[in-house]
Design an enzyme around this catalytic site. Structure first.
Site, PDB file in Angstrom:
ATOM      1  N   ASP A 112      48.371  43.081  30.646  1.00 49.60           N
ATOM      2  CA  ASP A 112      47.931  44.314  31.312  1.00 49.60           C
ATOM      3  C   ASP A 112      48.091  45.580  30.484  1.00 49.60           C
ATOM      4  OD1 ASP A 112      46.983  43.245  33.759  1.00 49.60           O
ATOM      5  OD2 ASP A 112      49.046  42.846  34.346  1.00 49.60           O
ATOM      6  N   ASP A 172      40.482  39.121  35.242  1.00 54.46           N
ATOM      7  CA  ASP A 172      40.915  40.508  35.072  1.00 54.46           C
ATOM      8  C   ASP A 172      41.085  40.876  33.598  1.00 54.46           C
ATOM      9  OD1 ASP A 172      41.790  38.992  37.301  1.00 54.46           O
ATOM     10  OD2 ASP A 172      43.156  40.549  37.960  1.00 54.46           O
TER      11      ASP A 172
HETATM   12  N1  GLY Z   1      44.823  42.692  37.893  1.00 58.98           N
HETATM   13  C1  GLY Z   1      45.441  42.437  39.132  1.00 58.98           C
HETATM   14  C2  GLY Z   1      44.575  42.721  40.302  1.00 58.98           C
HETATM   15  O1  GLY Z   1      43.406  43.010  40.183  1.00 58.98           O
HETATM   16  O2  GLY Z   1      45.094  42.647  41.385  1.00 58.98           O
END
Ligand code: GLY
Length: 395
Positions: A112, A172
């Site tokens: 992330d 993601d």
């Molecule tokens: N990247 C985590 C979410 O979209 O909840």
């Protein structure tokens, strides 16, 4: 006679379109001005090292430290609000809150880092041309690349780099590639770009279904790079289409096309857009249910975060496609912004601790962050409004 009737009708349509645009201009300007005031107040509620995360039980503001994946969105939103208002107060808060996330540039514990570092520091760089952000972005890109195993050809989303049993990649992850493209642009070193392209290619190969929807989670074999399982974590079911996951894919491939001009990425983004826009469960106001296959549609919860990400992505994608698609993307994004800016979704001053949007869904299967404001819904809503304004300059 027929010609003059046609001309008259076209004139009426054009005037209606202009007045709709002018009214959305006003809505967006009011929403942005209110957001600037709200975020200054929200900042006052926070200790320096904390960031707004959601609204929990008894309407209490829930915060997180810089390590949580959403920490970059509040400072990144403040940069957008500074861009809009040019108010030095917002610049000071954005600078201070960004500084509090900077340490995450060395965090290799998950994927992330793109959200955490590139959203705030990328915005700071674009909006202020402050070159002190460049080494921060490059260090973050180096950290992200430590999670890339050439044998698998993908960045590991979750889990430790040392883990020899599991290698998890989620859709993601497409959102973290913008950081890598930026690092190549800033350094001239193509290694970051190559990692991003490998991730985008393998994700096309493995993550999508024939209808253009994507799985949330793929388990790879770390020894061989073979796919072991396709499943979900935050969606309704392994074979369902989790709404935010579709939005991440749409946004991610739009960025990949912008950065590479590779038509395969454009086609992938178009395919995802078609899946979402033409889906029988897409409501008329264009705010998706939290999962396109949620069991209790039409009574399922909507996800404002997925809508905001989708609106922002569609506005960018509209610049890369033919006239018919452009119109459809802009119309959908316009509907989303209009819906989100109305009282059902948009907060009033001092409502919900001054988050901007209500009604997002974080992780429904874990009963976590359900029907609540979320900092990333706010961020992509602001981005979508600013993109809409740039696409529709006032004459
Ligand atoms: N990247 C985590 C979410 O979209 O909840």
């Amino acid at each position: 006679m027929i010609r003059s009737i046609t001309l008259f009708i076209l004139m009426v349509i054009s005037i209606a379109g202009q007045s709709q645009r002018s009214s959305l201009h006003q809505t967006i300007n009011s929403s942005l001005s209110l957001a600037a005031e709200q975020y200054v107040i929200l900042d006052h509620l926070l200790a320096d090292s904390l960031f707004p995360r959601n609204i929990g039980k008894e309407e209490k503001l829930v915060t997180n430290k810089s390590g949580w994946w959403t920490s970059g969105f509040f400072p990144a939103s403040l940069w957008y609000l500074y861009e809009y208002t040019q108010d030095p107060v917002l610049k000071d808060i954005a600078t201070r809150k960004s500084k509090m996330v900077e340490r995450e540039k060395l965090n290799t514990s998950d994927h992330d880092i793109g959200f955490k570092i590139y959203c705030p520091f990328g915005n700071q760089l674009h909006i202020t041309s402050d070159s002190s952000t460049v080494p921060i972005i490059i260090t973050a890109a180096q950290s992200l690349c430590k999670r890339f195993d050439p044998k698998v050809g993908l960045i590991r989303s979750w889990g430790s780099i040392q883990d020899t049993k599991d290698y998890v990649v989620i859709i993601d992850n497409m959102m973290n590639l913008e950081l890598l493209f930026a690092a190549t642009r800033l350094t001239g070193d193509s290694s970051y770009y190559k990692v991003a392209v490998s991730q985008a290619d393998k994700t096309i190969d493995n993550h999508f279904r024939p209808d253009g929807s994507s799985y949330h989670v793929l388990d790879y074999d770390p020894a061989t790079g073979a796919v072991r399982k396709k499943r979900t974590a935050q969606g309704f079911a392994d074979e369902s289409a989790w709404a935010r996951g579709q939005a991440w894919g749409l946004y991610g491939y739009t960025v990949c096309y912008r950065e590479t001009r590779d038509k395969r990425y454009l086609q992938q983004a178009q395919k995802i857009a078609a899946f979402m826009l033409k889906h029988q469960n897409m409501p008329a106001d264009k705010i998706p249910y939290w999962d396109f296959n949620a069991p209790n549609i039409p009574n399922a919860l909507r996800d404002a975060s997925a809508a905001a990400i989708m609106a922002s992505a569609l506005l960018e994608l509209s610049g890369y496609v033919n006239k018919k698609e452009r119109k459809s993307y802009i119309t959908t994004a316009t509907t989303i912004i209009t819906t989100l800016s109305d009282t059902t979704y948009r907060t009033k001053m001092n409502e919900k601790s001054n988050f901007l949007l209500k009604h997002s869904v974080g992780h429904l299967p874990a009963n976590s962050e359900v029907d609540t404001p979320l900092s990333y819904a706010d961020y992509y809503y602001l981005e979508a409004m600013l993109r809409w304004k740039k696409l529709n300059p006032k004459k």
